[in-house]
Write an enzyme that holds these catalytic residues in place. Structure first.
Site, PDB file in Angstrom:
ATOM      1  N   GLU A  85     -53.443 107.234  69.739  1.00 32.67           N
ATOM      2  CA  GLU A  85     -53.963 105.872  69.511  1.00 32.67           C
ATOM      3  C   GLU A  85     -53.396 105.312  68.206  1.00 32.67           C
ATOM      4  OE1 GLU A  85     -58.100 105.269  70.469  1.00 32.67           O
ATOM      5  OE2 GLU A  85     -58.203 103.551  69.125  1.00 32.67           O
ATOM      6  N   LYS A 265     -67.387 107.070  69.703  1.00 31.87           N
ATOM      7  CA  LYS A 265     -65.995 107.260  70.166  1.00 31.87           C
ATOM      8  C   LYS A 265     -65.051 107.066  68.976  1.00 31.87           C
ATOM      9  CE  LYS A 265     -61.875 106.029  72.051  1.00 31.87           C
ATOM     10  NZ  LYS A 265     -60.724 105.473  71.350  1.00 31.87           N
ATOM     11  N   ASP A 281     -60.609 123.655  69.949  1.00 35.42           N
ATOM     12  CA  ASP A 281     -60.954 123.246  71.306  1.00 35.42           C
ATOM     13  C   ASP A 281     -61.714 121.906  71.255  1.00 35.42           C
ATOM     14  OD1 ASP A 281     -62.096 122.894  73.802  1.00 35.42           O
ATOM     15  OD2 ASP A 281     -62.683 124.986  74.038  1.00 35.42           O
ATOM     16  N   HIS A 378     -55.184  96.222  65.194  1.00 33.90           N
ATOM     17  CA  HIS A 378     -54.660  96.729  66.467  1.00 33.90           C
ATOM     18  C   HIS A 378     -53.435  95.944  66.914  1.00 33.90           C
ATOM     19  CE1 HIS A 378     -58.278  99.136  68.187  1.00 33.90           C
ATOM     20  NE2 HIS A 378     -57.921  99.518  66.981  1.00 33.90           N
TER      21      HIS A 378
HETATM   22  C1  MEV Z   1     -61.427 102.335  69.271  1.00 35.59           C
HETATM   23  O1  MEV Z   1     -60.696 103.478  69.608  1.00 35.59           O
HETATM   24  C2  MEV Z   1     -62.643 102.717  68.452  1.00 35.59           C
HETATM   25  C3  MEV Z   1     -63.594 101.563  68.147  1.00 35.59           C
HETATM   26  O2  MEV Z   1     -63.974 100.911  69.353  1.00 35.59           O
HETATM   27  C4  MEV Z   1     -64.800 102.182  67.473  1.00 35.59           C
HETATM   28  C5  MEV Z   1     -65.941 101.236  67.252  1.00 35.59           C
HETATM   29  O3  MEV Z   1     -66.095 100.249  68.004  1.00 35.59           O
HETATM   30  O4  MEV Z   1     -66.734 101.515  66.352  1.00 35.59           O
HETATM   31  C6  MEV Z   1     -62.951 100.541  67.270  1.00 35.59           C
END
Ligand code: MEV
Length: 423
Positions: A85, A265, A281, A378
Site C-alpha cells: 500500500e 485496519k 505470522d 493518497h
Molecule cells: C487505509 O489503508 C487506512 C485508513 O482507511 C485508516 C483509517 O481510516 O483510519 C486510512
C-alpha cells in the site's frame, strides 16, 4: 473442464507450469514467462523459496521499505516494512520524525503468556474428571520433559495447566487450558508438540480427545505503546482543536464498529508490514488482534486518546505473539536482515517496535482524516503509480503532476493529460 489431477506435487516445477498454462492460463501466451521472470537467478536462494511451501511455481514480490527516525524508549530505530500500500511507509516516516523531538515513543510489554488447548469430550461425573486431572497433572508436565528441555534452559516452558469445564457452552465439552512462556520464539511448534503429547497422556476410555492446538487469542501476551506532548506542540496553528478532533476520531471508533474496523485496519497497515518484514505470522497476529478489539463484546478501537491538563496522549494496547528466533525469522534472508536492522531484538523488544508501528500508522491516518482528508497524500502516490503504468518519462511525470496539482486523480484523467503532452 480439465480432469482433476493427482500426484501433482510430484511433478517438477516446469511440469507444473506447463500443466497450469495448458489448463488454466490457456489464453495467456506469456503466462510461463511471467512466472519465470520472478524466479531468482541465485539457484540456492530460489531453492530456499521453493521449499517454504508446496507447489511453488514463482515468487510473489512485495516492496520492502524502511521507515527511519523512530525513537522508542530513547533508542533510535529504522523500521523495515513489507507492504504494497503506497502511503504506509511514507506515513510511518513522517510520524516518526514528528514524534522524534517530542520525547519519541514509550513502550512496555505487559505480559508474554501464550496459550494452548486440548479440547475433549467427557460424559461422566465432573468430580471424577477433576480428580483424574489433579492426579494426572504432574504426568502431563513430565511427559513433555524432552520437548521442553531446551525451552526450560532459556527460561521458558509450561506455566500451568487448568481443567476447564465448558459444558455450559457445549454439552460434554471440557478442555485442558495450558499456558506457556516461549521466550524469543513464537513457539507454535513447541506449544503444539507439548499439547499433542499431553493429549496422548490424558486420554482414556472416557476422555475423548477432539483436538490439540495453540490459541492465537493471546490477551495475556500484551504490549502497550504511547506518545504524548503538550497540546500546543501538536499543530502550528491550533493544537487544542487538533487534539480534540483526534480524540473525537477515537471516540467514534469506540462507538461505531463500521468505523472501528477501518480505524483498526489502519493500525494493522503498520503492524502487518513489520510482522511480515521480520518473518512473523501476520494471520496469527491479525486474528488475535481483532479478537482483542472485540473483548468487551463490542468491536472497538485498538488505540486510545486522552487530553488532560493540556497534555495529549495517544496510545495502543495489543496482543502480539512474535518470535525473533526460529521459523522464517531464521531462514528468510530478508527477515534476518530486518531483525539485524533492528539490532537483533528480543521478542519483547520486537513487540514494542511493532506496537509503535501500529500506533504511528493510526496517528498518521487520523491526522490526515481530521485535517486535510486522506486523499491528498493518497493521490500523490496514486498518480505516481498510474504514471508508471503509462510508462511516463521523468519529464512527462513532472508535467502531468503540475497539471493535475490539487485535482482528483483518475486513470483516464492522467491518460488524457499525458496524451495531450505527448501530442
Ligand atoms: C487505509 O489503508 C487506512 C485508513 O482507511 C485508516 C483509517 O481510516 O483510519 C486510512
Amino acid at each position: 473442464m480439465p480432469k482433476l489431477v493427482s500426484g501433482f506435487s510430484k511433478l517438477n516445477k516446469e511440469q507444473k507450469i506447463e500443466w497450469l498454462s495448458n489448463y488454466f492460463l490457456k489464453d495467456n501466451v506469456n503466462a510461463s514467462d511471467i512466472l519465470r521472470l520472478y524466479w531468482n537467478s541465485d539457484k540456492k536462494l530460489q531453492q530456499l523459496h521453493d521449499d517454504f511451501i508446496e507447489n511453488t511455481v514463482s515468487n510473489y514480490y512485495m516492496p520492502f521499505g524502511i521507515a527511519p527516525n523512530f525513537i522508542i524508549n530513547n533508542k533510535h530505530y529504522t523500521i523495515p516494512m513489507a507492504i504494497e500500500e503506497s502511503s504506509v511507509v511514507a506515513a510511518a516516516s513522517l510520524v516518526a520524525k514528528f514524534w522524534s523531538d517530542k520525547g519519541g515513543f514509550k513502550a512496555e510489554v505487559i505480559n508474554t503468556v501464550k496459550v494452548g488447548q486440548v479440547h475433549f469430550m467427557y460424559e461422566g461425573d465432573k468430580a471424577v474428571i477433576e480428580k483424574y486431572f489433579s492426579e494426572k497433572k504432574s504426568d502431563l508436565i513430565s511427559i513433555t520433559d524432552k520437548i521442553t528441555e531446551n525451552m526450560r534452559k532459556r527460561g521458558g516452558g509450561i506455566l500451568d495447566i487448568e481443567l476447564r469445564d465448558k459444558t455450559k457452552d457445549l454439552e460434554h465439552y471440557y478442555q485442558l487450558h495450558v499456558t506457556f512462556e516461549t521466550k524469543d520464539s513464537m513457539g507454535a511448534n513447541f506449544i503444539n508438540s507439548c499439547l499433542e503429547a499431553m493429549a496422548q497422556e490424558f486420554k482414556n476410555d472416557d476422555v475423548k480427545i477432539v483436538m490439540s492446538i495453540l490459541s492465537n487469542y493471546v490477551p495475556e501476551c500484551l504490549v502497550r505503546a504511547e506518545v504524548s506532548c503538550k497540546v500546543d506542540q501538536l499543530h502550528p496553528i491550533d493544537g487544542a482543536l487538533f487534539a480534540k478532533k483526534m480524540k473525537q476520531a477515537v471516540d467514534i471508533a469506540n462507538v461505531d464498529p463500521h468505523r472501528a474496523v477501518t480505524h483498526n485496519k489502519g493500525v494493522m497497515n503498520g503492524i502487518d508490514a513489520v510482522v511480515i518484514a521480520t518473518g512473523n505470522d501476520f494471520r496469527a497476529v491479525e486474528a488475535g488482534v481483532h479478537a482483542y478489539a472485540a473483548k468487551s463484546g463490542k468491536y472497538k478501537s485498538l488505540t486510545s486518546c486522552k487530553v488532560e491538563n493540556d497534555v495529549f496522549t495517544f496510545s495502543i494496547e495489543i496482543p502480539l505473539a512474535l518470535g525473533t528466533v526460529g521459523g522464517l525469522t531464521s531462514t528468510h534472508p530478508l527477515s534476518k536482515l530486518s531483525l539485524e536492522m533492528l539490532s537483533n531484538p528480543s521478542a519483547k523488544e520486537l513487540m514494542q517496535i511493532i506496537a509503535v508501528a501500529g500506533l504511528a500508522q493510526n496517528f498518521a491516518a487520523l491526522r490526515a482524516l481530521t485535517t486535510t482528508g486522506i486523499q491528498e497524500g493518497h493521490m500523490k502516490m496514486h498518480l505516481g503509480n498510474i504514471l508508471n503504468q503509462l510508462e511516463a518519462t521523468p519529464d512527462e511525470k513532472e508535467k502531468v503532476t503540475k497539471e493535475l496539482s490539487g485535482q482528483t486523480v483518475s486513470y483516464s484523467g492522467v491518460a488524457d493529460v499525458l496524451k495531450k503532452i505527448r501530442a
